[in-house]
Write an enzyme that holds these catalytic residues in place. Structure first.
Site, short mmCIF file in Angstrom:
data_model
loop_
_atom_site.label_atom_id
_atom_site.label_comp_id
_atom_site.label_asym_id
_atom_site.label_seq_id
_atom_site.Cartn_x
_atom_site.Cartn_y
_atom_site.Cartn_z
N ASP A 133 0.85 -1.20 0.00
CA ASP A 133 0.00 0.00 0.00
C ASP A 133 0.88 1.25 0.00
OD1 ASP A 133 -2.33 1.83 0.88
OD2 ASP A 133 -3.28 -0.12 0.86
N HIS A 167 -3.29 6.08 3.61
CA HIS A 167 -4.14 4.97 3.20
C HIS A 167 -3.68 3.64 3.83
CE1 HIS A 167 -5.93 2.08 0.24
NE2 HIS A 167 -6.87 3.01 0.13
N SER A 385 -11.37 -0.55 -0.67
CA SER A 385 -10.05 -0.62 -0.04
C SER A 385 -10.17 -0.89 1.45
CB SER A 385 -9.29 0.69 -0.24
OG SER A 385 -8.77 0.80 -1.54
#
Length: 554
Positions: A133, A167, A385
């Site tokens: 990620d 994220h 996600s």
């Protein structure tokens, strides 16, 4: 030597098929490039990369950037006009651009039975989960007894492996956060699915949330290298890009399949394009790569609607829907909570939190200690996600309980035990515009159903065979879509693992027929039907688009 007209014609005729074969080795974006601008490409080889291969491309004028071990391949930089010459080598199978990829708890964990798993003693302890990620910052909730559970970190985009975008840390928190920063007077404890796992942090997205195929491939290579040392059994890919070719030639798909066959469960976000009607498909056919690969577990997003009960839950309208473009694979495989998920904030200065200030939550959301203002530990983000790490955490719990489970057995058990009590349709409202989106609970929207980790942990059935997701075929005469089950798959083995059991009678009608009545497109939408089922497949264009970020929906 003088060539006669007859011999020249013979050469032309012979070169036609040869040229066609060469072009088949090159992805469409590169075939017509005649300029000398430098391009990064990923070269798939038939055999393992050797020094002979690297010497050949260097002589050609290419610079070797990376060698890949998860599949036989290299990342190169060379003038675009020389790409065609690469295909002259018989060891070269396929050449693609180094494409761009991008980013794509309290109620969520309880909704899928994660709280029950903890009471039974399952935390994922001993299991390694690789988070590929934007990096993971080892914040307090990812540490215990002053020892970080982020046991390995590496950046494939330069710089530190910490999370400047915001994220990856949020994803890691959904998997492994222990809720330590939310322990204030018992309002709510924000604990992830498997707070005992070890996180392997592989950064492939930069601080703007963007990356490339090559970086992801390098991270997947590293997973194989570290598999034994950290007992990596799960890979979480909350990222993706558009589909540019069949999964059979897509380098991302080939790499994730290699990990799957090495005993690692790969969990991938379906994507956030479920509202996209630009092709007239009402969001169908929008699943991203590598979520289109039939081996991996592809995850769509549900809305828990602020409660721990499934009764009021609904599919998130932005959750991408199958079938996959071109190959017509049934995706997603399963759905999990992904809307308005509260998890870890890497820093108040993280780019995602700065760009979307509405994601910030007040301290009062979890603390009753008189503190005012916004939390510096947690924030709220939505998307497939976020649903993906819910499933990754669930897989870690299963593997702690039964370490001998294969990836196929994990996938089959999750799909069979998934909750299937859906309505026929639901309506979502975009909070900023008031626009309404109607969703149908068919096999291409919810897959085999809603993750139920408690049911998966109590199930003891072992699937024998492959759990690859089936393809579907379209009958243009009666406008029905039927499952196509390859030989050796578990779904065709009868009562225990039959299609009606795994996908449920609510999404499969008749004998292997889905959408018998054409409920979504019907006869009134030939455009959408032609795009997904027609012979002129609409692949991704040369425009490189990352998975969109979603704040949430009502």
């Amino acid at each position: 030597m003088n060539l006669t007209l007859k011999s020249l014609l013979a050469l032309v005729l012979m070169s036609g098929p040869l040229l066609a074969i060469q072009l088949q080795k090159i992805s469409e974006e590169l075939r017509d490039r005649k300029d000398d601008a430098a391009v990064e490409v990923i070269v798939q080889l038939a055999n393992k990369v050797t020094t002979t291969d690297t010497s050949k491309v260097q002589v050609l004028g290419a610079m070797v950037q990376r060698l890949h071990t998860s599949f036989n391949g290299m990342t190169l930089t060379l003038p675009a006009s020389l790409v065609a010459k690469l295909s002259d080598d018989p060891n070269v199978v396929y050449v693609t651009p180094n494409r761009k990829v991008g980013r794509m708890l309290d109620t969520a964990v309880a909704t899928v039975g994660g709280d029950l798993a903890r009471t039974w003693g399952y935390t994922g302890e001993g299991v390694g989960v690789a988070v590929i990620d934007s990096g993971v910052t080892s914040v307090n909730d990812l540490s215990g007894k002053l020892v970080s559970r982020v046991v390995y970190s590496e950046s494939f985009v330069g710089g530190l492996a910490t999370d400047g975008y915001g994220h990856g840390t949020h994803v890691a928190g959904i998997i492994a956060g222990d809720g330590d920063d939310s322990l204030y007077n018992g309002v709510r404890k924000l604990t992830g699915m498997a707070p005992g796992v070890r996180i392997i942090n592989l950064k492939v997205l930069d601080d703007d949330g963007m990356g490339t195929d090559s970086a992801v491939l390098a991270a997947l290579d590293r997973v194989l290298a570290l598999k034994t040392k950290y007992n990596i059994r799960v890979v979480n890919l909350s990222l993706g890009r558009r589909i540019y070719e069949s999964y059979a030639t897509d380098p991302l798909c080939k790499a994730v399949e290699a990990l799957w066959k090495a005993g690692i469960v790969v969990v991938v976000a379906a994507g956030n394009n479920g509202r996209d009607n630009s092709m007239g498909t009402q969001g169908y056919g929008t699943v991203n790569s590598p979520a289109n690969d039939p081996y991996v577990i592809t995850v769509g997003a549900m809305k828990a609607n602020g409660t721990t009960s499934r009764a009021d839950d609904a599919i998130a309208s932005y959750s991408a829907k199958g079938p996959t473009m071109g190959d017509h694979i049934v995706k997603p495989d399963i759905v999990a909570p992904g809307n308005k998920i509260v998890s870890l904030l890497s820093s108040p200065l993280a780019q995602l939190a700065v760009d979307y200030p509405s994601t910030r939550i007040p301290v009062s959301y979890y603390a009753n200690n008189g503190t005012r203002g916004l939390s510096t530990s947690y924030y709220m983000v939505s998307g497939t996600s976020m649903a993906t790490p819910v499933v990754s955490g669930a897989v870690a719990l299963m593997l702690q309980k039964e370490p001998a489970l294969t990836p196929d057995q994990v996938k089959a058990r999750l799909m069979k035990t998934a909750y299937k009590g859906f309505p026929s349709s639901s309506v979502a409202i975009e909070p900023t515009t008031g626009e309404k989106f109607v969703s149908y609970y068919d096999i291409f929207t919810v897959g085999a159903g809603y993750l139920d980790i408690a049911a998966a942990l109590t199930n003891t059935e072992l699937a024998q065979g492959s759990a690859v997701s089936p393809a579907v075929s379209f009958n243009s005469t009666n406008r029905t879509v039927s499952l196509v089950l390859p030989s050796g798959v578990v779904w065709g083995t009868g009562v225990v693992w039959g299609t009606g059991v795994v996908w449920g009678t609510g999404v499969v009608w008749g004998t292997g027929v889905v959408w018998g009545t054409g409920v979504v497109w019907g006869t009134g939408n030939p455009q959408g039907t032609g795009v997904v089922w027609g012979t002129g497949v609409v692949w991704g264009t040369s425009e490189l688009v990352a998975e969109s970020t979603v704040v949430g929906e009502n």
